[in-house]
Write an enzyme that holds these catalytic residues in place. Structure first.
Site, PDB file in Angstrom:
ATOM      1  N   SER A 208     -48.489  -1.027 -79.088  1.00 24.27           N
ATOM      2  CA  SER A 208     -49.147  -1.611 -80.265  1.00 24.27           C
ATOM      3  C   SER A 208     -48.281  -2.766 -80.746  1.00 24.27           C
ATOM      4  CB  SER A 208     -49.235  -0.557 -81.374  1.00 24.27           C
ATOM      5  OG  SER A 208     -49.566  -1.142 -82.612  1.00 24.27           O
TER       6      SER A 208
ATOM      7  N   TYR B 132     -45.137   6.026 -86.394  1.00 25.89           N
ATOM      8  CA  TYR B 132     -46.017   5.341 -85.424  1.00 25.89           C
ATOM      9  C   TYR B 132     -45.270   4.151 -84.834  1.00 25.89           C
ATOM     10  CZ  TYR B 132     -50.287   3.092 -83.642  1.00 25.89           C
ATOM     11  OH  TYR B 132     -51.249   2.514 -82.837  1.00 25.89           O
TER      12      TYR B 132
HETATM   13  N1  LIG Z   1     -57.105   0.928 -83.211  1.00 26.53           N
HETATM   14  C1  LIG Z   1     -56.051   0.150 -83.385  1.00 26.53           C
HETATM   15  O1  LIG Z   1     -55.982  -0.686 -84.300  1.00 26.53           O
HETATM   16  C2  LIG Z   1     -54.907   0.211 -82.413  1.00 26.53           C
HETATM   17  C3  LIG Z   1     -53.993  -0.867 -82.373  1.00 26.53           C
HETATM   18  C4  LIG Z   1     -52.931  -0.841 -81.476  1.00 26.53           C
HETATM   19  C5  LIG Z   1     -52.771   0.250 -80.642  1.00 26.53           C
HETATM   20  N2  LIG Z   1     -53.660   1.291 -80.714  1.00 26.53           N
HETATM   21  C6  LIG Z   1     -53.436   2.408 -79.796  1.00 26.53           C
HETATM   22  O2  LIG Z   1     -54.527   2.481 -78.907  1.00 26.53           O
HETATM   23  C7  LIG Z   1     -54.630   3.801 -78.383  1.00 26.53           C
HETATM   24  C8  LIG Z   1     -56.062   4.262 -78.485  1.00 26.53           C
HETATM   25  O3  LIG Z   1     -56.419   4.326 -79.855  1.00 26.53           O
HETATM   26  P1  LIG Z   1     -57.871   3.993 -80.401  1.00 26.53           P
HETATM   27  O4  LIG Z   1     -57.728   2.941 -81.416  1.00 26.53           O
HETATM   28  O5  LIG Z   1     -58.814   3.819 -79.271  1.00 26.53           O
HETATM   29  O6  LIG Z   1     -58.124   5.341 -81.218  1.00 26.53           O
HETATM   30  P2  LIG Z   1     -59.227   6.473 -81.076  1.00 26.53           P
HETATM   31  O7  LIG Z   1     -58.884   7.426 -82.164  1.00 26.53           O
HETATM   32  O8  LIG Z   1     -60.569   5.867 -81.026  1.00 26.53           O
HETATM   33  O9  LIG Z   1     -58.904   7.130 -79.661  1.00 26.53           O
HETATM   34  C9  LIG Z   1     -57.774   7.931 -79.449  1.00 26.53           C
HETATM   35  C10 LIG Z   1     -58.143   9.016 -78.453  1.00 26.53           C
HETATM   36  O10 LIG Z   1     -56.958   9.797 -78.195  1.00 26.53           O
HETATM   37  C11 LIG Z   1     -57.377  11.159 -78.143  1.00 26.53           C
HETATM   38  N3  LIG Z   1     -56.256  12.051 -78.411  1.00 26.53           N
HETATM   39  C12 LIG Z   1     -55.593  12.241 -79.579  1.00 26.53           C
HETATM   40  N4  LIG Z   1     -54.687  13.218 -79.436  1.00 26.53           N
HETATM   41  C13 LIG Z   1     -54.758  13.642 -78.153  1.00 26.53           C
HETATM   42  C14 LIG Z   1     -54.082  14.645 -77.401  1.00 26.53           C
HETATM   43  N5  LIG Z   1     -53.128  15.423 -77.947  1.00 26.53           N
HETATM   44  N6  LIG Z   1     -54.406  14.806 -76.094  1.00 26.53           N
HETATM   45  C15 LIG Z   1     -55.378  14.049 -75.531  1.00 26.53           C
HETATM   46  N7  LIG Z   1     -56.076  13.096 -76.200  1.00 26.53           N
HETATM   47  C16 LIG Z   1     -55.762  12.909 -77.494  1.00 26.53           C
HETATM   48  C17 LIG Z   1     -58.457  11.273 -79.194  1.00 26.53           C
HETATM   49  O11 LIG Z   1     -59.251  12.447 -79.021  1.00 26.53           O
HETATM   50  C18 LIG Z   1     -59.217   9.975 -78.983  1.00 26.53           C
HETATM   51  O12 LIG Z   1     -60.240  10.136 -78.027  1.00 26.53           O
HETATM   52  C19 LIG Z   1     -53.633   4.634 -79.183  1.00 26.53           C
HETATM   53  O13 LIG Z   1     -52.448   4.809 -78.433  1.00 26.53           O
HETATM   54  C20 LIG Z   1     -53.367   3.787 -80.407  1.00 26.53           C
HETATM   55  O14 LIG Z   1     -52.113   4.058 -80.975  1.00 26.53           O
HETATM   56  C21 LIG Z   1     -54.718   1.291 -81.562  1.00 26.53           C
END
Ligand SMILES: NC(=O)c1ccc[n+]([C@@H]2O[C@H](COP(=O)([O-])OP(=O)(O)OC[C@H]3O[C@@H](n4cnc5c(N)ncnc54)[C@H](O)[C@@H]3O)[C@@H](O)[C@H]2O)c1
Length: 268
Positions: free
Chosen positions: A142, A155
């Site tokens: 991120s 985080y």
């Molecule tokens: N959305 C943002 O702004 C953003 C920005 C930068 C990075 N990210 C990163 O992107 C990645 C995906 O996030 P997203 O935004 O798509 O969020 P999201 O919540 O839509 O998806 C996250 C997924 O991870 C799964 N998950 C959570 N805990 C888990 C576990 N213990 N075992 C297996 N699966 C698990 C959830 O069920 C979900 O399907 C993450 O690593 C997040 O930190 C997100």
């Protein structure tokens, strides 16, 4: 690596960025395993991919459980014949109250999902990739892994860890023909942004709204495109790619390098 005919595994593929990457990999011709704790979302991602003529399967996986990680790799090998691409993508926020007020169980879960699972997932996948003669691992870090991210210090710490791990694993390209890279997105339009809103106090909600309003939202497909770039470009290993709204993805070099270490030598 051309994803056509390859086998990919996406953790956190039931939602958001993981779903977008899984769809992009399937569209590029890979068979995709979705590994997630959310069975309904995972089955929806599989249906989405199959509905577009792609190949996908779901395996229930808690990425904080080592046996689950080993099972997801075995599942990919049994279902599609091997493992070539791993997207270590599952992630969570710590939520409010902010550390150090956060209860230990909350920040420990953030640590386990966002960093421990990336380390353990990589360890589970590399032997399978060695059996295929090599592979590609793309981690989702991120922008919080690059900047001072005060809204959720844990985080930010885990994402800095993912960036550091990714850079330090550059040697795997030479040693095992496994390229490890990571993407660092800004704020992405996924369900992560709206989770837990109902439980927030008005003050917490205002804090969260200020963070989201500070940066325009990136579509998950932009992050998926950056992941695919890492898969396709065989020259990239140990690299960190920023994905920001309205700009082309950009490699981010380490802020500090040491001339004495040949692996860190600054360009002259
Ligand atoms: N959305 C943002 O702004 C953003 C920005 C930068 C990075 N990210 C990163 O992107 C990645 C995906 O996030 P997203 O935004 O798509 O969020 P999201 O919540 O839509 O998806 C996250 C997924 O991870 C799964 N998950 C959570 N805990 C888990 C576990 N213990 N075992 C297996 N699966 C698990 C959830 O069920 C979900 O399907 C993450 O690593 C997040 O930190 C997100």
């Amino acid at each position: 690596m051309n994803p056509e005919g390859k086998v990919a595994l996406v953790t956190g593929g039931s939602s958001g960025i993981g779903r977008a990457t899984a769809s992009a990999l399937a569209e590029a011709g890979a068979s995709v395993v979705i590994a997630d704790v959310d069975d309904n979302g995972g089955n929806d991602t599989v249906a989405l991919i199959e509905g577009s003529g792609g190949k996908a399967a779901f395996v229930h996986t808690d990425v904080t459980n080592r046996q689950d990680l080993e099972r997801m790799v075995a599942f990919a090998e049994e279902t599609f014949g091997g493992l070539d691409i791993l997207h270590n993508n599952a992630g969570v926020n710590t939520g409010l109250p902010r550390f150090p007020d956060a209860p230990p169980e909350r920040w420990e879960q953030t640590f386990a999902v966002n960093l421990w699972a990336v380390i353990a997932g990589t360890q589970a996948a590399v032997p399978a990739m060695r059996r295929r003669g090599g592979g590609v691992i793309v981690n989702t870090a991120s922008i919080a892994g690059i900047i001072r991210y005060e809204p959720d210090p844990i985080y930010g710490a885990t994402k800095h860890g993912v960036v550091g791990l990714t850079r330090a694993l550059a040697f795997l390209k030479e040693e095992a023909n496994v390229r490890v890279n990571c993407v660092c997105p800004g704020v992405v339009d996924t369900p992560m942004l709206t989770r837990g809103l109902a439980e927030m106090t008005p003050e917490e909600r205002a804090q969260r709204d200020a963070i989201v309003a500070a940066m325009p939202l990136i579509p998950p497909s932009d992050v998926a495109a950056a992941v695919l770039e890492f898969v396709r470009d065989d020259s990239l290993a140990g690299e960190v790619m920023g994905v920001m709204y309205g700009r082309p993805p950009k490699l981010i070099p380490p802020a500090v390098t040491f001339r004495s270490d040949p692996a860190q030598r600054m360009p002259s």
